[in-house]
Design a protein around this motif. Structure first.
Motif, PDB file in Angstrom:
ATOM      1  N   GLU A 131      17.939  55.283  76.771  1.00 57.28           N
ATOM      2  CA  GLU A 131      17.917  56.743  76.645  1.00 57.28           C
ATOM      3  C   GLU A 131      16.522  57.295  76.914  1.00 57.28           C
ATOM      4  O   GLU A 131      16.374  58.351  77.535  1.00 57.28           O
ATOM      5  CB  GLU A 131      18.376  57.163  75.244  1.00 57.28           C
ATOM      6  CG  GLU A 131      19.864  56.946  74.997  1.00 57.28           C
ATOM      7  CD  GLU A 131      20.723  57.879  75.837  1.00 57.28           C
ATOM      8  OE1 GLU A 131      21.236  58.868  75.305  1.00 57.28           O
ATOM      9  OE2 GLU A 131      20.890  57.605  77.058  1.00 57.28           O
ATOM     10  N   LEU A 132      15.496  56.588  76.449  1.00 58.76           N
ATOM     11  CA  LEU A 132      14.135  57.012  76.736  1.00 58.76           C
ATOM     12  C   LEU A 132      13.901  57.075  78.237  1.00 58.76           C
ATOM     13  O   LEU A 132      13.336  58.049  78.759  1.00 58.76           O
ATOM     14  CB  LEU A 132      13.145  56.041  76.088  1.00 58.76           C
ATOM     15  CG  LEU A 132      11.680  56.214  76.468  1.00 58.76           C
ATOM     16  CD1 LEU A 132      11.167  57.567  76.014  1.00 58.76           C
ATOM     17  CD2 LEU A 132      10.838  55.087  75.874  1.00 58.76           C
ATOM     18  N   GLU A 133      14.343  56.035  78.941  1.00 54.73           N
ATOM     19  CA  GLU A 133      14.178  56.018  80.404  1.00 54.73           C
ATOM     20  C   GLU A 133      14.957  57.154  81.057  1.00 54.73           C
ATOM     21  O   GLU A 133      14.470  57.813  81.978  1.00 54.73           O
ATOM     22  CB  GLU A 133      14.643  54.662  80.943  1.00 54.73           C
ATOM     23  CG  GLU A 133      14.345  54.427  82.412  1.00 54.73           C
ATOM     24  CD  GLU A 133      15.512  54.785  83.311  1.00 54.73           C
ATOM     25  OE1 GLU A 133      15.280  54.999  84.515  1.00 54.73           O
ATOM     26  OE2 GLU A 133      16.643  54.859  82.813  1.00 54.73           O
ATOM     27  N   ARG A 134      16.158  57.414  80.563  1.00 51.81           N
ATOM     28  CA  ARG A 134      16.978  58.485  81.134  1.00 51.81           C
ATOM     29  C   ARG A 134      16.309  59.852  80.939  1.00 51.81           C
ATOM     30  O   ARG A 134      16.209  60.649  81.876  1.00 51.81           O
ATOM     31  CB  ARG A 134      18.362  58.483  80.485  1.00 51.81           C
ATOM     32  CG  ARG A 134      19.334  59.499  81.077  1.00 51.81           C
ATOM     33  CD  ARG A 134      20.725  59.301  80.515  1.00 51.81           C
ATOM     34  NE  ARG A 134      20.827  59.719  79.120  1.00 51.81           N
ATOM     35  CZ  ARG A 134      21.101  60.963  78.741  1.00 51.81           C
ATOM     36  NH1 ARG A 134      21.297  61.917  79.646  1.00 51.81           N
ATOM     37  NH2 ARG A 134      21.190  61.274  77.471  1.00 51.81           N
ATOM     38  N   PHE A 135      15.830  60.106  79.746  1.00 49.43           N
ATOM     39  CA  PHE A 135      15.192  61.396  79.473  1.00 49.43           C
ATOM     40  C   PHE A 135      13.870  61.540  80.225  1.00 49.43           C
ATOM     41  O   PHE A 135      13.458  62.655  80.566  1.00 49.43           O
ATOM     42  CB  PHE A 135      14.968  61.583  77.976  1.00 49.43           C
ATOM     43  CG  PHE A 135      16.219  61.919  77.203  1.00 49.43           C
ATOM     44  CD1 PHE A 135      17.002  63.015  77.557  1.00 49.43           C
ATOM     45  CD2 PHE A 135      16.615  61.147  76.124  1.00 49.43           C
ATOM     46  CE1 PHE A 135      18.160  63.327  76.850  1.00 49.43           C
ATOM     47  CE2 PHE A 135      17.767  61.447  75.405  1.00 49.43           C
ATOM     48  CZ  PHE A 135      18.537  62.544  75.770  1.00 49.43           C
ATOM     49  N   LEU A 222      21.741  47.438  82.788  1.00 43.70           N
ATOM     50  CA  LEU A 222      20.781  47.595  81.702  1.00 43.70           C
ATOM     51  C   LEU A 222      19.416  47.047  82.105  1.00 43.70           C
ATOM     52  O   LEU A 222      18.382  47.610  81.740  1.00 43.70           O
ATOM     53  CB  LEU A 222      21.285  46.870  80.459  1.00 43.70           C
ATOM     54  CG  LEU A 222      22.495  47.477  79.753  1.00 43.70           C
ATOM     55  CD1 LEU A 222      22.890  46.618  78.563  1.00 43.70           C
ATOM     56  CD2 LEU A 222      22.208  48.897  79.291  1.00 43.70           C
ATOM     57  N   GLY A 223      19.413  45.950  82.842  1.00 37.52           N
ATOM     58  CA  GLY A 223      18.155  45.368  83.286  1.00 37.52           C
ATOM     59  C   GLY A 223      17.350  46.327  84.143  1.00 37.52           C
ATOM     60  O   GLY A 223      16.126  46.408  84.018  1.00 37.52           O
ATOM     61  N   GLN A 224      18.030  47.098  85.005  1.00 35.07           N
ATOM     62  CA  GLN A 224      17.331  48.086  85.832  1.00 35.07           C
ATOM     63  C   GLN A 224      16.721  49.185  84.969  1.00 35.07           C
ATOM     64  O   GLN A 224      15.574  49.592  85.168  1.00 35.07           O
ATOM     65  CB  GLN A 224      18.296  48.680  86.856  1.00 35.07           C
ATOM     66  CG  GLN A 224      18.737  47.683  87.921  1.00 35.07           C
ATOM     67  CD  GLN A 224      19.676  48.334  88.939  1.00 35.07           C
ATOM     68  OE1 GLN A 224      20.168  49.440  88.745  1.00 35.07           O
ATOM     69  NE2 GLN A 224      19.923  47.616  90.023  1.00 35.07           N
ATOM     70  N   HIS A 228      12.518  50.003  84.444  1.00 34.78           N
ATOM     71  CA  HIS A 228      11.899  51.326  84.609  1.00 34.78           C
ATOM     72  C   HIS A 228      11.202  51.771  83.332  1.00 34.78           C
ATOM     73  O   HIS A 228      10.095  52.318  83.368  1.00 34.78           O
ATOM     74  CB  HIS A 228      12.955  52.359  85.011  1.00 34.78           C
ATOM     75  CG  HIS A 228      13.558  52.118  86.352  1.00 34.78           C
ATOM     76  ND1 HIS A 228      14.790  52.609  86.723  1.00 34.78           N
ATOM     77  CD2 HIS A 228      13.096  51.429  87.430  1.00 34.78           C
ATOM     78  CE1 HIS A 228      15.060  52.238  87.958  1.00 34.78           C
ATOM     79  NE2 HIS A 228      14.056  51.525  88.406  1.00 34.78           N
ATOM     80  N   ALA A 229      11.853  51.531  82.190  1.00 34.33           N
ATOM     81  CA  ALA A 229      11.281  51.938  80.910  1.00 34.33           C
ATOM     82  C   ALA A 229      10.005  51.165  80.605  1.00 34.33           C
ATOM     83  O   ALA A 229       9.014  51.735  80.135  1.00 34.33           O
ATOM     84  CB  ALA A 229      12.305  51.747  79.795  1.00 34.33           C
ATOM     85  N   ARG A 234       4.061  50.884  79.887  1.00 26.71           N
ATOM     86  CA  ARG A 234       2.799  50.196  80.165  1.00 26.71           C
ATOM     87  C   ARG A 234       1.889  51.014  81.088  1.00 26.71           C
ATOM     88  O   ARG A 234       0.798  50.557  81.439  1.00 26.71           O
ATOM     89  CB  ARG A 234       3.066  48.824  80.788  1.00 26.71           C
ATOM     90  CG  ARG A 234       3.786  47.876  79.849  1.00 26.71           C
ATOM     91  CD  ARG A 234       3.995  46.505  80.446  1.00 26.71           C
ATOM     92  NE  ARG A 234       4.793  45.664  79.561  1.00 26.71           N
ATOM     93  CZ  ARG A 234       4.320  45.017  78.515  1.00 26.71           C
ATOM     94  NH1 ARG A 234       3.037  45.110  78.227  1.00 26.71           N
ATOM     95  NH2 ARG A 234       5.114  44.289  77.742  1.00 26.71           N
ATOM     96  N   SER A 235       2.300  52.200  81.460  1.00 28.59           N
ATOM     97  CA  SER A 235       1.522  53.012  82.384  1.00 28.59           C
ATOM     98  C   SER A 235       0.542  53.916  81.625  1.00 28.59           C
ATOM     99  O   SER A 235       0.637  54.077  80.403  1.00 28.59           O
ATOM    100  CB  SER A 235       2.448  53.878  83.243  1.00 28.59           C
ATOM    101  OG  SER A 235       2.977  54.952  82.476  1.00 28.59           O
ATOM    102  N   ASP A 236      -0.384  54.515  82.375  1.00 23.00           N
ATOM    103  CA  ASP A 236      -1.329  55.430  81.735  1.00 23.00           C
ATOM    104  C   ASP A 236      -0.698  56.780  81.427  1.00 23.00           C
ATOM    105  O   ASP A 236      -1.364  57.685  80.914  1.00 23.00           O
ATOM    106  CB  ASP A 236      -2.583  55.608  82.603  1.00 23.00           C
ATOM    107  CG  ASP A 236      -2.260  56.095  84.009  1.00 23.00           C
ATOM    108  OD1 ASP A 236      -1.087  56.443  84.287  1.00 23.00           O
ATOM    109  OD2 ASP A 236      -3.177  56.123  84.855  1.00 23.00           O
ATOM    110  N   ARG A 237       0.596  56.918  81.726  1.00 19.92           N
ATOM    111  CA  ARG A 237       1.314  58.137  81.339  1.00 19.92           C
ATOM    112  C   ARG A 237       1.701  58.106  79.866  1.00 19.92           C
ATOM    113  O   ARG A 237       2.081  59.122  79.298  1.00 19.92           O
ATOM    114  CB  ARG A 237       2.579  58.290  82.192  1.00 19.92           C
ATOM    115  CG  ARG A 237       2.324  58.449  83.683  1.00 19.92           C
ATOM    116  CD  ARG A 237       3.569  58.093  84.491  1.00 19.92           C
ATOM    117  NE  ARG A 237       4.720  58.883  84.096  1.00 19.92           N
ATOM    118  CZ  ARG A 237       5.979  58.586  84.413  1.00 19.92           C
ATOM    119  NH1 ARG A 237       6.226  57.460  85.096  1.00 19.92           N
ATOM    120  NH2 ARG A 237       6.977  59.358  84.042  1.00 19.92           N
TER     121      ARG A 237
END
Length: 356
Positions: A131-135, A222-224, A228-229, A234-237
């Motif tokens: 859900e975090l990735e989706r949002f 789910l793996g995809q 992405h999540a 791990r990004s600077d975002r």
């Protein structure tokens, strides 16, 4: 200790704020206050919680569900909030799968699904990350604030998804499914097969087989989402932020969590010390308070002198605890709020303190 300007510029630029800390330190309230502080700056905010105790809903004074709800406290800008629900997220992923309707139905209706989405097998954490990735792909929001489970349980949110994806998408799924199916058939036969059926239940063995057979494409999807999540986390975002209170147990939990997060490649942006009982004005020191107590005593003002001496002791104690904890910096301190204060007023005051 540093004040808000040292930490606030980091928090205000992030696209994802992951708020971590021990239970009982006001982490959910601080998450909502961060959302309000950012909304005041014109950012479009979504606050997400995985807390089944519904503390975010109580703090905001609104019922929350898996779909974002617009919340606007009196005299404040609007923001959105949602409480993640594993079953709803599971259904969303299944709806998007390139599989037959029969397989879709098997996944939805399986007892295994109910156990996974309602228990502690890692599926709850996985669905939260999905859900975090989706949002995060939703252009309605500039920043997402994720209120995580207490202390080291936050690591389950980061580690659990890999375990469950490995189960559902791994090479052994089909073999396990076939073995369960055969065992389910044997359970209807006399002799050892019947004993196995009594032990495990022939219906359950057959259901495991059909679930795992249908779960392979589900695990791949789910793996995809998880890939992405993890890239986002791990990004600077993203900015991981600790919330702690000036007491031994929550400070120890925060310190342990900070070490683990850094070891896993999630360095903490800073620490918010909530519920400071000592004066937050940097001009007020323990030495100054003791000098004041001596002066008041000389003037025969015993009660004010006792109060000044008590506050000096509290200040020394809290500073000693915080120095010993050595939590990540920069840090910002938020004062303890009166118990009778309305939740909306608490959020407003803490938001002001965060961005002071």
């Amino acid at each position: 200790m540093s004040h808000a300007p040292a930490l606030w510029p980091v928090l205000r630029e992030a696209e994802l704020l992951v708020v971590c800390g021990a239970g009982g330190v006001g982490k959910t309230t601080v998450s909502a206050s961060l959302g309000l502080a950012l909304a005041r700056e014109g950012r479009r905010v979504l606050v997400l919680t995985v807390d089944p105790a519904r503390r975010l809903a109580e703090a905001l004074g609104h019922d929350l569900g898996p779909d974002p709800t617009v919340v606007q406290l009196p005299g404040e800008p609007a923001m959105s909030a949602a409480m993640l629900d594993p079953a709803t997220s599971f259904s969303r992923v299944v709806d998007d799968l390139p599989v037959s309707e029969a397989d879709r139905r098997r996944l939805r209706e399986s007892r295994i699904t109910r156990e996974l989405t309602g228990g502690d097998a890692g599926m709850q954490e996985l669905m939260a990350i999905v859900e975090l990735e989706r949002f995060s792909q939703d252009d309605r929001y500039d920043v997402i604030i994720l209120d995580t489970p207490p202390a080291l349980h936050a690591l389950d949110l980061l580690d659990g998804p890999q375990r469950i994806v490995g189960l559902l998408a791994g090479r052994t799924v089909k073999a396990v499914g076939r073995a369960s199916g055969i065992a389910g058939k044997f359970g209807r036969l006399p002799g050892p097969g019947r004993a196995l059926g009594k032990l495990w239940g022939t219906d359950l063995l057959s259901e495991i087989a059909t679930f795992l057979d249908a779960a392979a494409p589900f695990g791949a999807a789910l793996g995809q989402h998880l890939d992405h999540a993890e890239a986002l986390l791990r990004s600077d975002r993203s900015a991981f932020t600790l919330v702690a209170a000036p007491a031994d147990a929550p400070l120890a939990a925060a310190g342990e969590l900070a070490v683990e997060l850094a070891r896993r490649g999630h360095p903490v942006a800073g620490t918010i010390i909530n519920r400071r009982r000592a004066p937050l004005d940097p001009a007020v020191t323990a030495a100054g308070l003791r000098a004041l107590a001596t002066s008041l005593t000389a003037d025969a003002l015993e009660r004010p002198a006792e109060l000044a001496a008590h506050v000096a002791t509290v200040l020394d104690h809290e500073e000693g605890l915080l120095d010993a904890a050595a939590l990540p910096r920069p840090q910002v301190a938020l004062g303890e709020r009166p118990a009778q204060e309305k939740p909306a007023d608490v959020l407003s005051a803490l938001a002001t303190g965060l961005a002071a």
